[in-house]
Design an enzyme around this catalytic site. Structure first.
Site, PDB file in Angstrom:
ATOM      1  N   TYR A 188       0.871  -1.281  -0.001  1.00  0.00           N
ATOM      2  CA  TYR A 188      -0.067  -0.147  -0.110  1.00  0.00           C
ATOM      3  C   TYR A 188       0.968   1.128  -0.053  1.00  0.00           C
ATOM      4  O   TYR A 188       1.678   1.609   0.831  1.00  0.00           O
ATOM      5  CB  TYR A 188      -0.821  -0.143   1.052  1.00  0.00           C
ATOM      6  CG  TYR A 188      -1.787  -1.096   1.391  1.00  0.00           C
ATOM      7  CD1 TYR A 188      -2.040  -2.116   0.263  1.00  0.00           C
ATOM      8  CD2 TYR A 188      -2.287  -1.252   2.520  1.00  0.00           C
ATOM      9  CE1 TYR A 188      -2.962  -3.074   0.362  1.00  0.00           C
ATOM     10  CE2 TYR A 188      -3.285  -2.683   2.670  1.00  0.00           C
ATOM     11  CZ  TYR A 188      -3.625  -3.269   1.460  1.00  0.00           C
ATOM     12  OH  TYR A 188      -4.442  -4.563   1.890  1.00  0.00           O
TER      13      TYR A 188
ATOM     14  N   GLY B 152     -17.483  -0.342  -1.062  1.00  0.00           N
ATOM     15  CA  GLY B 152     -18.321   0.845  -0.753  1.00  0.00           C
ATOM     16  C   GLY B 152     -19.465   0.620  -1.630  1.00  0.00           C
ATOM     17  O   GLY B 152     -20.707   1.560  -1.421  1.00  0.00           O
ATOM     18  N   PHE B 153     -19.808  -0.292  -2.483  1.00  0.00           N
ATOM     19  CA  PHE B 153     -21.115  -0.318  -3.116  1.00  0.00           C
ATOM     20  C   PHE B 153     -22.059  -0.818  -2.257  1.00  0.00           C
ATOM     21  O   PHE B 153     -23.488  -0.079  -2.469  1.00  0.00           O
ATOM     22  CB  PHE B 153     -20.821  -1.565  -4.210  1.00  0.00           C
ATOM     23  CG  PHE B 153     -22.165  -1.499  -5.392  1.00  0.00           C
ATOM     24  CD1 PHE B 153     -21.478  -0.555  -6.511  1.00  0.00           C
ATOM     25  CD2 PHE B 153     -23.014  -1.996  -5.322  1.00  0.00           C
ATOM     26  CE1 PHE B 153     -22.508  -0.396  -7.532  1.00  0.00           C
ATOM     27  CE2 PHE B 153     -23.958  -1.714  -6.230  1.00  0.00           C
ATOM     28  CZ  PHE B 153     -23.620  -1.129  -7.577  1.00  0.00           C
TER      29      PHE B 153
ATOM     30  N   HIS C 251       0.665 -12.073   1.427  1.00  0.00           N
ATOM     31  CA  HIS C 251      -0.786 -11.281   0.621  1.00  0.00           C
ATOM     32  C   HIS C 251      -1.119 -12.129  -0.519  1.00  0.00           C
ATOM     33  O   HIS C 251      -2.371 -12.072  -0.690  1.00  0.00           O
ATOM     34  CB  HIS C 251       0.156  -9.988   0.238  1.00  0.00           C
ATOM     35  CG  HIS C 251      -0.862  -9.132   0.130  1.00  0.00           C
ATOM     36  ND1 HIS C 251      -0.833  -7.632   0.124  1.00  0.00           N
ATOM     37  CD2 HIS C 251      -2.240  -8.853  -0.409  1.00  0.00           C
ATOM     38  CE1 HIS C 251      -1.659  -6.766   0.000  1.00  0.00           C
ATOM     39  NE2 HIS C 251      -2.697  -7.440  -0.195  1.00  0.00           N
TER      40      HIS C 251
ATOM     41  N   SER D  34     -12.880  -5.954   2.427  1.00  0.00           N
ATOM     42  CA  SER D  34     -13.941  -5.307   1.499  1.00  0.00           C
ATOM     43  C   SER D  34     -15.440  -5.910   2.048  1.00  0.00           C
ATOM     44  O   SER D  34     -16.230  -6.305   1.030  1.00  0.00           O
ATOM     45  CB  SER D  34     -13.746  -5.797   0.104  1.00  0.00           C
ATOM     46  OG  SER D  34     -12.725  -4.996  -0.727  1.00  0.00           O
ATOM     47  N   PRO D  35     -15.709  -5.822   3.176  1.00  0.00           N
ATOM     48  CA  PRO D  35     -16.981  -6.459   3.470  1.00  0.00           C
ATOM     49  C   PRO D  35     -18.231  -5.594   3.194  1.00  0.00           C
ATOM     50  O   PRO D  35     -19.370  -5.993   3.239  1.00  0.00           O
ATOM     51  CB  PRO D  35     -16.702  -6.392   5.288  1.00  0.00           C
ATOM     52  CG  PRO D  35     -15.992  -5.290   5.449  1.00  0.00           C
ATOM     53  CD  PRO D  35     -14.765  -5.408   4.179  1.00  0.00           C
ATOM     54  N   LEU D  36     -17.950  -4.346   2.545  1.00  0.00           N
ATOM     55  CA  LEU D  36     -18.747  -3.391   1.938  1.00  0.00           C
ATOM     56  C   LEU D  36     -18.691  -3.258   0.467  1.00  0.00           C
ATOM     57  O   LEU D  36     -19.352  -2.288   0.152  1.00  0.00           O
ATOM     58  CB  LEU D  36     -19.004  -2.170   2.815  1.00  0.00           C
ATOM     59  CG  LEU D  36     -19.215  -1.973   4.298  1.00  0.00           C
ATOM     60  CD1 LEU D  36     -18.923  -0.763   4.932  1.00  0.00           C
ATOM     61  CD2 LEU D  36     -20.479  -2.606   4.669  1.00  0.00           C
TER      62      LEU D  36
END
Length: 329
Positions: A58, A210-211, A126, A205-207
């Site tokens: 990152y 962002g979607f 990773h 990315s549990p959301l």
């Protein structure tokens, strides 16, 4: 810390039921502000979050440097997790995967310096390197545990078979993969394997990037440098199809007086007490909404309704084809 969050176990490691993903604080989602990011991490800890997740790729490297600044003075309150194995060069070029023991040792030392800590609590590979037997990578990570440089080892986007082989070499504490209402691949056997072996699961990315917040209305709104401009699920035709997919989630949220994001996180938390989601955010309001989910009281029937409202049939792959090829199994 204003109020402790419930805790969960990732193998032998105890962490808050909700962690904080720090990828977006320096990279991938448009312009960032380091000062704001540090304050966000500090506020997350004040709200009871103890698991802080980053990676050397990152930035590259600036994500670890930022997290190091954020945890200075509060190191004893948090579990620091980072990753190695993805190589990134100048000009945002991707140089592939490296899971070799030599690279693991070099990356660990570099991450320790950037984070400003004497031990990494949870250190992930990773991506699984197909050119290096996982036993060799896990063995090298085990040596780093023995040396006191890391506390626990983890794998990211690893198949059930790879996890078994790594765990037989050195105990694996956690496996991290994408998991949400619209990404449920791990339910095909990986979670069962982890539970058999006593390994925890970290959901990134549990959301749905962002979607699943229900706030995105057009793919044209993403800033330059935002990863989602190249993500298959966010391309115009798929974006429109996926808007229809989550419309029922917005309706359910309205009926419960909460946000779609809160319902999505509540559903994920209900999938097992060995699952720890790590939503990422740069906004104080979203931090508070996310942590409040641990106090949301929903019945089993309501949680089932959430899972049925968003069928796991998202239009578009999770990553572009060349990145999908990097996923193990």
């Amino acid at each position: 810390m204003t109020q402790p969050l419930p805790t969960r176990r990732l193998g032998a490691l105890e962490v808050s039921a909700l962690g904080l993903g720090c990828m977006a604080m320096t990279d991938f989602y448009g312009t960032t502000d380091p000062g704001t990011a540090v304050r966000t991490v500090r506020e997350a800890v004040d709200l009871g979050v103890t698991l802080l997740d980053t990676a050397d790729v990152y930035g590259p490297h600036t994500g670890e440097e930022l997290l190091g600044k954020a945890v200075a003075g509060i190191r004893e309150q948090v579990t620091v997790a980072t990753k190695f194995g993805l190589r990134r060069g100048p000009g945002n070029t991707w140089l592939g995967i490296d899971g070799s023991p030599e690279y693991a040792r070099a990356c660990c030392d570099a991450s320790l310096r950037r984070l400003g800590v004497d031990r990494i609590d949870l250190y992930y590979l990773h991506r699984v390197d197909p050119a290096v037997p996982i036993e060799e990578t896990a063995g090298a990570l085990g040596e780093l545990v023995a040396a006191g440089k890391i506390g626990h080892i983890g794998l990211s986007e690893a198949s059930a078979d790879t996890v078994r082989r790594a765990h037989a070499t050195h105990p694996v504490t956690a496996v991290q993969s994408e998991y949400s209402l619209w990404s449920r691949d791990v339910e095909g056997g990986l979670l069962a394997t982890l539970r058999e072996l006593g390994i925890g699961f970290v959901a990134y990315s549990p959301l749905g990037r962002g979607f699943l917040t229900g706030t995105l209305t057009s793919p044209d709104a993403f800033a330059d440098g935002d990863y989602r401009r190249t993500s298959p699920r966010f391309q115009p035709q798929n974006f429109t199809a996926n808007l229809h997919l989550i419309a029922p989630l917005r309706d359910l949220a309205d009926r419960h007086g909460v946000t779609p994001a809160q319902l999505a996180l509540a559903w994920l938390l209900s999938r097992g007490d060995d699952i720890v989601p790590i939503p990422g955010t740069r906004r104080s309001r979203h931090l508070r909404e996310n942590t409040a989910v641990t106090r949301l009281d929903l019945t089993p029937a309501e949680l089932t309704a959430i899972g049925e409202a968003v069928p796991p049939e998202a239009a578009g792959a999770r990553y572009p084809s060349h990145r999908m090829a990097e996923l193990d199994g």
